[in-house]
Design a protein around this motif. Structure first.
Motif, PDB file in Angstrom:
ATOM      1  N   LYS A   2      11.523  53.967  65.208  1.00 49.30           N
ATOM      2  CA  LYS A   2      12.410  53.004  64.562  1.00 49.30           C
ATOM      3  C   LYS A   2      11.780  52.333  63.349  1.00 49.30           C
ATOM      4  O   LYS A   2      12.394  52.220  62.303  1.00 49.30           O
ATOM      5  CB  LYS A   2      12.832  51.940  65.572  1.00 49.30           C
ATOM      6  N   LYS A   3      10.527  51.877  63.573  1.00 43.17           N
ATOM      7  CA  LYS A   3       9.882  51.133  62.476  1.00 43.17           C
ATOM      8  C   LYS A   3       9.711  52.014  61.253  1.00 43.17           C
ATOM      9  O   LYS A   3       9.844  51.560  60.116  1.00 43.17           O
ATOM     10  CB  LYS A   3       8.530  50.605  62.938  1.00 43.17           C
ATOM     11  N   ILE A   4       9.398  53.275  61.527  1.00 45.46           N
ATOM     12  CA  ILE A   4       9.244  54.218  60.422  1.00 45.46           C
ATOM     13  C   ILE A   4      10.550  54.323  59.644  1.00 45.46           C
ATOM     14  O   ILE A   4      10.553  54.336  58.411  1.00 45.46           O
ATOM     15  CB  ILE A   4       8.846  55.610  60.967  1.00 45.46           C
ATOM     16  N   VAL A   7      10.930  51.421  57.402  1.00 46.92           N
ATOM     17  CA  VAL A   7      10.109  51.577  56.202  1.00 46.92           C
ATOM     18  C   VAL A   7      10.764  52.573  55.244  1.00 46.92           C
ATOM     19  O   VAL A   7      10.864  52.333  54.040  1.00 46.92           O
ATOM     20  CB  VAL A   7       8.687  52.041  56.573  1.00 46.92           C
ATOM     21  N   MET A  11      12.062  52.006  51.464  1.00 47.05           N
ATOM     22  CA  MET A  11      11.611  52.798  50.311  1.00 47.05           C
ATOM     23  C   MET A  11      12.785  53.342  49.527  1.00 47.05           C
ATOM     24  O   MET A  11      12.754  53.387  48.292  1.00 47.05           O
ATOM     25  CB  MET A  11      10.738  53.949  50.777  1.00 47.05           C
ATOM     26  N   ALA A  14      14.070  50.678  47.491  1.00 48.00           N
ATOM     27  CA  ALA A  14      13.177  50.477  46.344  1.00 48.00           C
ATOM     28  C   ALA A  14      13.405  51.557  45.303  1.00 48.00           C
ATOM     29  O   ALA A  14      13.437  51.283  44.100  1.00 48.00           O
ATOM     30  CB  ALA A  14      11.725  50.481  46.801  1.00 48.00           C
ATOM     31  N   ALA A  15      13.585  52.780  45.780  1.00 47.58           N
ATOM     32  CA  ALA A  15      13.782  53.898  44.850  1.00 47.58           C
ATOM     33  C   ALA A  15      15.031  53.688  44.017  1.00 47.58           C
ATOM     34  O   ALA A  15      15.026  53.892  42.803  1.00 47.58           O
ATOM     35  CB  ALA A  15      13.884  55.208  45.628  1.00 47.58           C
ATOM     36  N   LEU A  18      14.412  51.051  41.515  1.00 45.37           N
ATOM     37  CA  LEU A  18      13.575  51.561  40.421  1.00 45.37           C
ATOM     38  C   LEU A  18      14.388  52.429  39.477  1.00 45.37           C
ATOM     39  O   LEU A  18      14.262  52.331  38.258  1.00 45.37           O
ATOM     40  CB  LEU A  18      12.413  52.376  40.984  1.00 45.37           C
ATOM     41  N   LEU A  19      15.242  53.265  40.073  1.00 47.63           N
ATOM     42  CA  LEU A  19      16.011  54.178  39.225  1.00 47.63           C
ATOM     43  C   LEU A  19      16.947  53.410  38.302  1.00 47.63           C
ATOM     44  O   LEU A  19      17.161  53.818  37.164  1.00 47.63           O
ATOM     45  CB  LEU A  19      16.801  55.159  40.088  1.00 47.63           C
ATOM     46  N   THR A  21      16.314  50.478  37.062  1.00 47.83           N
ATOM     47  CA  THR A  21      15.523  49.941  35.947  1.00 47.83           C
ATOM     48  C   THR A  21      15.066  51.066  35.032  1.00 47.83           C
ATOM     49  O   THR A  21      14.900  50.878  33.840  1.00 47.83           O
ATOM     50  CB  THR A  21      14.282  49.170  36.426  1.00 47.83           C
TER      51      THR A  21
END
Lengths: 131, 952
Positions: A2-4, A7, A11, A14-15, A18-19, A21
């Motif tokens: 689950k924790k994975i 994460v 991500m 975040a991706a 980022l894309l 920006t």
């Protein structure tokens, strides 16, 4: 796991962030008229005008090289490259410049030349002494 | 054309090679199929037979590859230009040491290099892989089949335009192109090669590609193991042998990439080791994913977690290698990369290559996914495996965002396929774009590779362990804080993000040094990971030091500020003009261009760097030797090679950015020389003559008048000039001339020379750079200086030693003999009997002179060599000796006129050309980058070495 997954989801978020920006870093190849209008730093692709003057006199200024290119719309403008004149410049077919318009000229800080490949060269090389 | 019987072609080796190409292709197919059945029937008695056939197939394949390579080298060494590949990559003047570089310069050669390594690695697998041999070699043969198709060069399909499969490296030139020369039967003897690109004539080109391609090829092995394990459902057994191969691959691929950087930095004029060029990026991406795979592989071996991710990472690594091959070889990057190959019609084959292996990987994963064991219990957040796995996600993430940006041209192509009006997007400034994302990746990796070393696999009771973990982390943080502070005294971080990166780079070093000392107690066998992580940390510090604090020394002080938004003036004006012998201050150095020498096509410059303390004493001094390589016709510069002074803590990099046009293009120089407007001046010795020159002003309709004054000081019969190499029989005249111009301070002394050699005149002019003027001697100088012998009226005199006579008012005395005579026109021979008469002359004006005419007997015949006193027009000959009376016979003549006015020529439009355009950059701490990166790769080899000894 689950924790994975958490994460991994973070991500991905975040991706995506980022894309979005990264879109600011990208642009289309501009034309001279667009570059004039926006005044932004842009990339311009064009053909070297081989009949127009190319000026590089290092004794005067080793960081000033000017020439003319035609952009994709066929507009011809003077380009000032703030660097030395590269070797084989006359041979280049396609030129990609990064810079911005300054008055009537496009001032470039970076240039990429595409030279004709020797694979396409139809010329057969014949020994000089053989003639 | 078909009817021509060509002569002088060497067709046999080509036919052998063609056969080998077909054989290698067929044999790889055969090996692949045989090994496929060996794997399918591995538990039956048929296994041995199928495996045997597979082995034979692969050996024949390997032998064929070696044959193709051997044939190509044979053709290249012998320069059989009737072959297209030889013609395109070799030339007569190519030094033998670059024959390897020439071999892999082209696409076909580099495909062969890749296949060569696959064969070598395949043979290692055959010898060592045991039960893995059949499935892995089956896959490897399949890969070889696809790469082999790239050099097949056969036509498939029907109709007028059958499509060509692959580009054959053994094609004859006459089959590739149509040209009138092929109408001649003996055309082969008239061909010449175009040779290797001078930029690639460098030892890095000899070692970088084979290393990089070994790296590429080695990523296939973990891929083959992954497919093999999925195929045979051996989800556990494959982990151990694969890890060794992955570590090997990571180390070699990493070194291959680093060599590319070293090449760019050391030998090319890029002024750096990494530029985020697409070609560079796409070699880095597979490496990043491979490193992620190595980490999950370790997790899987220790805990049983992450087997699926290990599969995915190893499969992706190879797929990205293929994708990178597609990007660099299909021509799609043409606009965005400086060093991608150009297209040559292999695009769809390369796409098929990717699609096939992507499909194979996807299908295998989908089929087997459920069956791959994974522990029920998830990783504990305090366990090593949890954080290592997060780390691998960060690496994957890094790889994917680099790929996304680099693939923009592919995205453009695809969208344009559906919507032709779509305008392609492009990243305006790639370097900051990549840096700003990878910065955070590096920070995360720094944190994770630091603390994860302190954690334990399968942590069950962190509470008990927490104090030890806390203690070590605390100590490491404290040490890092101190070291970071020290580092900032040396390198400027410039932004808080960089400071954070610096901190965590150092944190990795601190934690891993701690781990090395206290956890594994210096056991070097276990130290691989610590080495790699310390290397990573050092590399980060090195990148920050050399990248952020890179300083352009050759910064032009006369800059126009604010010309471009966002770019500092320092970045804009990298080049500076350096006149010969005039030092220029480029803080902290005083830089002088001292000399240049030409050796065949290479011109090497000597640039002197001096650093002085406050008192002006030199505290540091060194010379750098950048060079330029001219092309064969001396009309352009083919390559400019930098020169770098290396200190342990910084490098000073220097390269010739440009030269005056007359120094680049000798053809232009000749035209320029012809266009010089020389004006003749008749200058009596010692008297000043003047020339008035009018210079039109650019863009203004006015003229400037400049007055030049020239004075011939004296004439020299044995002149020297830097370019003049005396030969026997030369008649040479030099003049020392002083030139000045009314608007320019100073008097300039030049020594032009004119030489008559046989029937030809050679002029050695001299340039006065400060005046943009050039001075040479007019050919009339010979008439002015020499009096024809026929005009002379010699009179004979007989002398005894010491006798004195009067001649035309001159007191002439025969002072004695010189038995070792020296005379400009006399070259002694063994048989000679030679003597000169020493004649002292007292002129009416009070000056005295010495003349030494020579009398010699050579081969029983008497000769004499005259001497003269040019200032007075006196000529002396020594015509006889009478031993009985101890007298000599001398002939004396005086020319009717003394030397006339000397005709000299002055050109006032000769631009100076004694300068170089120099770029000089200081890279602090760059050795940290090289050292750290190398240590990172070495760590992988240490880890691999430890695992090689263990049984499978």
């Amino acid at each position: 796991m689950k924790k994975i997954y958490i994460v991994a989801i973070l991500m991905i978020v975040a991706a995506i962030a980022l894309l979005t920006t990264a879109a600011d870093d990208m642009s289309t190849y501009a034309t001279f008229s667009q570059a004039t209008r926006s005044g932004d730093r842009v990339k311009i692709a064009g053909q070297l005008s081989k009949d127009k003057e190319m000026y590089y006199n290092p004794a005067e200024d080793p960081n000033y090289f000017s020439f003319y290119i035609k952009d994709t719309e066929g507009e011809e403008r003077k380009v000032v490259l703030l660097s030395e004149k590269p070797q084989d410049f006359e041979l280049s077919e396609q030129i990609v410049l990064t810079g911005q318009m300054k008055d009537e000229a496009f001032v470039a800080t970076d240039m990429l030349m595409k030279c004709p490949s020797k694979y396409k060269d139809e010329e057969v090389y014949i020994k000089n002494e053989g003639k | 054309m078909q009817d021509i019987q060509y002569i002088g072609e060497h067709l046999l080796p080509g036919q052998v090679g063609q056969a080998a190409i077909v054989a290698s292709f067929v044999a790889s197919l055969f090996a692949g199929i045989s090994y496929f059945f060996a794997t399918q029937r591995r538990d039956t008695e048929e296994y041995e037979t199928w495996r045997g056939m597979g082995r034979w197939g692969f050996l024949v394949h390997g032998l064929s590859i070696f044959t193709i390579i051997g044939v190509m080298f044979y053709l290249m060494v012998n320069q059989y230009y009737e072959y297209q590949y030889v013609q395109a990559h070799v030339s007569e003047d190519l030094p033998f040491k670059y024959i390897f570089s020439a071999f892999w310069e082209g696409q076909e050669g580099s495909f062969l290099l890749w296949m060569f390594w696959h064969v070598i690695l395949g043979l290692v697998l055959m010898a060592t892989a045991r039960q893995w041999e059949a499935p892995t070699l089956s896959i490897l043969s399949l890969i070889q089949l696809f790469i082999g198709s790239m050099i097949l060069g056969i036509y498939v399909g029907f109709g007028d335009e059958p499509s060509r499969l692959g580009s054959n490296p053994l094609m004859l030139l006459r089959d590739v192109m149509d040209a009138p020369i092929f109408a001649k039967a003996d055309y082969a003897a008239q061909l010449t090669g175009s040779g290797l690109n001078p930029l690639l004539q460098n030892y890095w080109m000899t070692i970088h590609p084979p290393t990089l391609f070994l790296g590429f090829a080695s990523t296939s092995i973990p891929f083959c193991y992954a497919i093999a394990a999925l195929w045979t459902k051996e989800h556990k057994a494959w982990l151990q042998p694969t890890l060794r191969w992955a570590l090997f691959s990571g180390g070699i691929l990493g070194i291959g990439i680093l060599m590319g950087g070293a090449w760019a930095y050391e030998a090319l004029s890029f002024g750096g080791y990494w530029a985020w060029d697409p070609v560079e990026n796409m070699s880095l991406v597979p490496w990043l994913i491979l490193v992620a795979g190595i980490h999950t592989n370790l997790i899987a071996r220790s805990t049983g977690h992450s087997v699926r991710s290990t599969y995915i990472y190893y499969l992706l690594t190879f797929l990205f290698i293929v994708y990178s091959t597609f990007l660099t070889r299909s021509g799609v990057l043409g606009d965005t990369s400086v060093h991608a190959f150009t297209e040559m019609g292999l695009e769809w084959q390369l796409v098929a290559f990717i699609v096939f292996f992507l499909g194979l990987s996807g299908a295998m994963m989908a089929l087997r996914f459920k069956g791959i064991p994974s522990p029920q219990k998830e990783e504990d957040t305090a366990s090593k495996e949890f954080w290592m796995f997060i780390g691998t996600l960060v690496l994957l993430f890094s790889a994917l965002i680099i790929t996304a940006s680099t693939s923009l041209p592919v995205y453009n192509k695809i969208v344009q396929f559906f919507d032709p009006a779509f305008e392609g997007r492009v990243i305006t400034d790639p370097e900051p774009h990549y840096n700003k994302y990878q910065l955070w990746i590096a920070i995360f990796i720094g944190v994770l590779s630091g603390i994860a070393q302190y954690l334990r696999y399968r942590e069950t009771n962190f509470k008990k362990y927490a104090s030890k973990f806390g203690l070590h982390t605390g100590i490491a943080l404290a040490a890092t804080a101190v070291l970071t502070y020290i580092a900032t005294l040396w390198i400027e971080a410039k932004a808080w993000q960089y400071l954070v990166l610096l901190f965590f780079g150092i944190f990795t070093i601190a934690t891993n040094v701690d781990y090395l000392l206290t956890f594994i107690r210096g056991n070097l066998k276990l130290a691989g990971s610590a080495f790699s992580h310390i290397g990573f940390g050092i590399m980060v510090v090195g990148i920050l030091a050399s990248g952020l604090n890179k300083r352009i020394i050759s910064n032009n002080p006369f800059v126009m500020d604010g010309l471009i938004e966002g770019a500092t003036s320092e970045e804009l004006r990298r080049n500076i003009l350096l006149f010969k012998d005039s030092p220029l201050i480029m803080p902290p150095y005083e830089v002088t261009y001292i000399a240049d020498t030409v050796d065949t096509f290479t011109r090497t410059f000597t640039v002197n760097y001096k650093r002085r303390d406050k008192e002006g004493n030199v505290v540091e001094e060194f010379n750098l030797h950048p060079n330029v390589l001219y092309d064969k016709s001396f009309t352009k510069i083919a390559a400019s090679n930098p020169s770098t002074k290396r200190y342990w803590n910084r490098d000073i990099f220097t390269h010739i950015a440009s030269l005056p046009q007359v120094e680049i293009d000798m053809e232009y120089r000749r035209q320029r020389e012809d266009s010089l407007n020389y004006q003749v001046l008749n200058a009596p010795i010692g008297q000043s003559v003047s020339l008035v020159d009018t210079v039109p002003l650019k863009e203004v309709d006015t003229f400037v008048v400049k007055t030049y004054r020239a004075t011939v000081e004296h004439i020299n019969r044995t002149p020297t000039h830097p370019d003049y190499q005396p030969e026997e029989g030369d008649i040479a005249i030099g003049a020392t001339i002083q030139v000045e111009r009314d608007d320019e301070e100073g008097v300039f002394t030049v020594n032009p020379v004119l030489v008559l050699r046989g029937q030809l005149l050679y002029s050695y002019p001299e340039q006065i750079n400060a005046l943009n003027a050039k001075v040479r001697l007019n050919e009339g100088v010979f008439d002015a200086v020499f009096s024809p012998e026929t005009d002379l009226d010699y009179r004979s005199f007989t002398f005894r030693q010491g006798d004195k006579i009067e001649y035309n008012g001159y007191q002439i005395q025969f002072a004695g003999f010189n038995r070792k005579p020296e005379h400009p026109n006399y070259v002694p021979r063994e048989e000679d009997v030679a003597v000169s008469a020493m004649i002292s002359v007292q002129a009416p004006d009070g000056n005295s002179y010495l003349a030494q005419p020579v009398y010699l007997i050579r081969g029983n015949r008497p000769f004499n060599l005259k001497d003269e006193i040019p200032e007075k027009g006196l000529h002396f000959r020594f015509t006889g000796i009478d031993p009985t009376s101890e007298t000599v016979e001398l002939q004396i003549a005086q020319a009717s006129k003394t030397t006339q006015a000397i005709p000299i020529e002055l050109a006032t439009n000769s631009l100076r050309s004694d300068y170089i355009v120099l770029e000089a950059i200081e890279f602090p701490g760059i050795n940290l980058f090289w050292f750290g990166a190398t240590l990172m790769m070495l760590g992988m080899f240490v880890s691999m070495g430890r695992r090689i000894g263990k049984s499978v």
